[in-house]
Write an enzyme that holds these catalytic residues in place. Structure first.
Site, mmCIF file in Angstrom:
data_model
loop_
_atom_site.group_PDB
_atom_site.id
_atom_site.type_symbol
_atom_site.label_atom_id
_atom_site.label_comp_id
_atom_site.label_asym_id
_atom_site.label_seq_id
_atom_site.Cartn_x
_atom_site.Cartn_y
_atom_site.Cartn_z
ATOM 1 N N TRP A 103 0.836 -1.209 0.000
ATOM 2 C CA TRP A 103 0.000 0.000 0.000
ATOM 3 C C TRP A 103 0.865 1.251 0.000
ATOM 4 C CZ3 TRP A 103 -4.443 -0.979 -1.812
ATOM 5 C CH2 TRP A 103 -5.110 -2.178 -1.497
ATOM 6 N N ASP A 173 -1.375 6.502 6.681
ATOM 7 C CA ASP A 173 -2.428 5.603 6.224
ATOM 8 C C ASP A 173 -2.687 4.609 7.359
ATOM 9 O OD1 ASP A 173 -4.048 3.676 5.098
ATOM 10 O OD2 ASP A 173 -2.736 3.227 3.402
ATOM 11 N N LYS A 197 -12.155 -1.940 7.057
ATOM 12 C CA LYS A 197 -11.450 -2.927 7.886
ATOM 13 C C LYS A 197 -11.781 -2.753 9.363
ATOM 14 C CE LYS A 197 -8.193 -3.391 4.262
ATOM 15 N NZ LYS A 197 -7.446 -2.472 3.406
#
Ligand SMILES: *Cc1c(COP(=O)(O)O)cnc(C)c1O
Length: 361
Positions: A103, A173, A197
């Protein structure tokens, strides 16, 4: 009732029974108004109350004041990979990125479209199995900002400290570990997370940003991609994902009931400690991440052979333990134990692992 299923999928992920039940109860008739939230106008008083409550919950959990904006945006965490550099990179000042996993790599690729990127750390050669000491990363004093990913969902590593950035703003993030442990917002200028999530269903991305940072945005940035648009209109410039925001509201109510972020940390540690203790005590299962950096959210492990891993996946599914397959880029087993996973799910998994080990070693 059908047998209890525990869903360890990596995202969208399991939500607490209590949250799902409340959403079901209110789905067709929200608090006696005769219709549901998915059918309500985003300009209504009813929705504004949900928005206010959800933002207040988030402000309370993070301990932040009015100098931060709490935004609900679309396009996933992935759109933030572009919006952040598009809005916040300063001319001639590099942006620093730590490449701690897939990511983060994707965020770096986008940032390079907008200016100079200084990769201050890369875990690539070690297949992202460790992070090391962020204090050793060199952050130039004139950097536009420093970007980190706090939990590397695919490789199962987690950041435990931040680099020394001085006055350089820090962007994080937190898509796969937000609200699983306390967050000291004095150390962060922007945090963001796709909700799916740890925070609710897919469709909304939480961005918490120091408002003065948004003064960097140039007039050439398209309206919908400019943070000032969403700050000025309090996430109501256009139609926001109302139902997803409502669910984040329920989820943050639930997190407050667990004792806020300190309470969540206890639950998080109870789950991950018991799983790692079991793995460490077994010679059959091997954790893939460096112990000092391993994640409390995504536990990645291998079995002695790939054939046994296939068998493990098949039999665990039959036992009602779902979503344990590792990411296709790394293989093996990945156990995602986000905020919505109860301790009982992890206990049931450990029982299964122990039986499987006995039967197959
Ligand atoms: C899942 C994930 C993303 C991607 O989120 P989308 O909302 O699908 O764009 C980004 N970063 C991290 C750390 C993730 O775990």
């Amino acid at each position: 009732m059908a047998k209890k299923i525990y869903n360890f999928k990596p995202g969208p992920a399991t939500l607490p029974d209590e949250v799902m039940q409340k959403a079901q109860d209110e789905f067709t008739d929200y608090q006696g108004q005769g219709y549901g939230i998915a059918e309500e106008s985003h300009r209504s008083k009813t929705f504004q109350e949900i928005m206010d409550k959800t933002q207040n919950n988030i402000r309370e959990l993070l301990g932040i004041g009015d100098d931060y904006a709490v935004l609900f945006l679309q396009g996933g965490a992935s759109l933030q990979f572009s919006m952040l550099p598009m809005n916040l990179m300063l001319d001639g000042k590099p942006a620093c990125y730590a490449d701690t996993g897939s990511w983060a790599s994707k965020a770096i690729k986008e940032a390079k479209l907008f200016g100079d990127v200084n990769v201050v750390y890369s875990g690539k050669e070690k297949n992202y199995s460790e992070i090391g000491d962020p204090h050793s990363w060199q952050i130039p004093a004139d950097a536009s900002y420093c970007y980190v990913c706090t939990n590397n969902t695919i490789f199962g590593t987690q950041l435990r400290s931040l680099p020394d950035t001085g006055n350089v703003p820090v962007i994080a993030d937190m898509s796969s570990d937000i609200f699983s442990r306390p967050i000291n917002m004095d150390n962060y200028d922007v945090i963001f997370a796709g909700a799916q999530k740890n925070l609710g269903p897919a469709g909304v991305t939480l961005v918490v940003m120091r408002k003065d940072l948004a003064e960097r945005t140039k007039d050439t940035v398209p309206t919908m991609l400019a943070y000032p648009t969403h700050i000025e209109k309090n996430s109501l410039f256009n139609t926001p994902p109302t139902f997803a925001i409502y669910m984040v509201g329920l989820m943050t109510d639930w997190i407050k009931k667990q004792g806020g972020l300190e309470g969540m940390e206890k639950l998080t540690n109870a789950k991950s400690n018991s799983l790692y203790e079991y793995i460490d005590s077994s010679s059959f299962y091997t954790g893939t991440a460096e112990p000092a950096d391993r994640s409390t959210m995504n536990v990645c492990l291998r079995l002695p052979t790939e054939e046994l891993e296939q068998k493990f996946l098949k039999e665990s599914e039959e036992a009602g333990l779902l979503g344990l397959k590792g990411h296709r880029s790394v293989g093996g087993i990945r156990v995602s134990i986000y905020n919505g996973m109860p301790l009982q799910g992890v206990e049931k998994l450990i029982d299964f692992m122990s039986e499987f080990e006995k039967a197959n070693s």
